[in-house]
Design a protein around this motif. Structure first.
Motif, short mmCIF file in Angstrom:
data_model
loop_
_atom_site.label_atom_id
_atom_site.label_comp_id
_atom_site.label_asym_id
_atom_site.label_seq_id
_atom_site.Cartn_x
_atom_site.Cartn_y
_atom_site.Cartn_z
N UNK A 51 0.82 -1.20 0.00
CA UNK A 51 0.00 0.00 0.00
C UNK A 51 0.86 1.26 0.00
N UNK A 52 1.91 1.27 0.82
CA UNK A 52 2.76 2.45 0.87
C UNK A 52 3.71 2.53 -0.30
N UNK A 53 4.01 1.43 -0.94
CA UNK A 53 4.92 1.46 -2.10
C UNK A 53 4.33 2.27 -3.24
N UNK A 54 3.01 2.32 -3.32
CA UNK A 54 2.37 3.11 -4.38
C UNK A 54 2.43 4.61 -4.11
N UNK A 55 2.66 5.00 -2.86
CA UNK A 55 2.62 6.41 -2.50
C UNK A 55 3.99 7.05 -2.31
N UNK A 56 5.04 6.26 -2.33
CA UNK A 56 6.38 6.81 -2.16
C UNK A 56 7.15 6.66 -3.47
N UNK A 57 8.22 7.42 -3.58
CA UNK A 57 9.04 7.34 -4.78
C UNK A 57 9.73 5.98 -4.84
N UNK A 58 10.09 5.60 -6.06
CA UNK A 58 10.79 4.33 -6.26
C UNK A 58 12.16 4.41 -5.58
N UNK A 59 12.50 3.35 -4.90
CA UNK A 59 13.78 3.30 -4.21
C UNK A 59 14.76 2.50 -5.05
N UNK A 60 15.99 2.44 -4.61
CA UNK A 60 17.03 1.76 -5.39
C UNK A 60 16.74 0.27 -5.53
N UNK A 61 16.14 -0.35 -4.53
CA UNK A 61 15.87 -1.77 -4.64
C UNK A 61 14.77 -2.10 -5.64
N UNK A 62 13.99 -1.09 -6.05
CA UNK A 62 12.96 -1.30 -7.06
C UNK A 62 13.53 -1.21 -8.48
N UNK A 63 14.74 -0.69 -8.63
CA UNK A 63 15.37 -0.53 -9.93
C UNK A 63 16.30 -1.71 -10.19
N UNK A 64 16.09 -2.42 -11.27
CA UNK A 64 16.92 -3.58 -11.58
C UNK A 64 18.34 -3.19 -11.98
N UNK A 65 18.53 -1.96 -12.41
CA UNK A 65 19.85 -1.50 -12.84
C UNK A 65 20.60 -0.74 -11.75
N UNK A 66 20.10 -0.75 -10.52
CA UNK A 66 20.69 0.04 -9.44
C UNK A 66 21.96 -0.60 -8.90
N UNK A 67 22.84 0.25 -8.39
CA UNK A 67 24.05 -0.19 -7.71
C UNK A 67 23.84 -0.10 -6.21
N UNK A 68 24.75 -0.69 -5.47
CA UNK A 68 24.67 -0.64 -4.02
C UNK A 68 24.83 0.81 -3.53
N UNK A 69 25.65 1.58 -4.20
CA UNK A 69 25.92 2.95 -3.79
C UNK A 69 24.74 3.88 -4.00
N UNK A 70 23.72 3.46 -4.72
CA UNK A 70 22.57 4.32 -4.96
C UNK A 70 21.76 4.60 -3.70
N UNK A 71 21.82 3.72 -2.73
CA UNK A 71 21.11 3.94 -1.47
C UNK A 71 22.02 4.46 -0.38
N UNK A 72 23.24 4.85 -0.73
CA UNK A 72 24.19 5.34 0.28
C UNK A 72 23.72 6.68 0.81
#
Length: 132
Positions: A51-72
């Motif tokens: 429910x809350x995933x629809x109301x917040x911006x996409x996070x790094x774990x939702x992006x398949x092309x994300x790096x570990x440093x994106x959530x730093x």
């Protein structure tokens, strides 16, 4: 957060299936009840996350092309010098020992727990660390 919601929803489906199989096979009410309650907890957490995933911006774990440093970055503020967790740990240990040895130990553990909890909540409202 979308993936966490899906994981908990799939976990709740698995726990529900196991609760039904366990209940039919064993005919034991305590374990069956515990599994159905675990299903309820999993579905509540999964629904909340979905429910809350629809109301917040996409996070790094939702992006398949994300790096570990994106959530730093800064995770939060953690008190580096607090003695309050020690008081809570000693009070909690005494409280759990009270279950084993006698409820009279609660008279000693309750003040330790209350002092530790009070001190932890109001730690930055007074003294040299005020307004930190």
């Amino acid at each position: 957060m979308k993936i966490q919601g899906k994981m908990f929803i799939w976990l709740s489906v698995f726990v529900l299936a196991m609760a039904i199989v366990y209940g039919v096979w064993s005919k034991e009410p305590a374990g069956t009840t515990a599994l159905f309650l675990a299903f309820g907890l999993c579905i509540m957490i999964g629904y909340y996350l979905a429910f809350t995933a629809r109301r917040v911006d996409a996070m790094a774990q939702d992006n398949k092309e994300a790096d570990v440093a994106d959530e730093a970055g800064e995770v939060g503020f953690f008190s580096p010098h607090s003695w309050q967790p020690l008081s809570l740990a000693i009070g909690g240990a005494l409280a759990f020992m009270g279950v084993i040895f006698g409820w009279w130990l609660m008279f000693f553990s309750a003040p330790l727990i209350l002092v530790g909890l009070w001190g932890w909540v109001y730690e930055y409202y007074r003294g040299e660390n005020q307004n930190q």
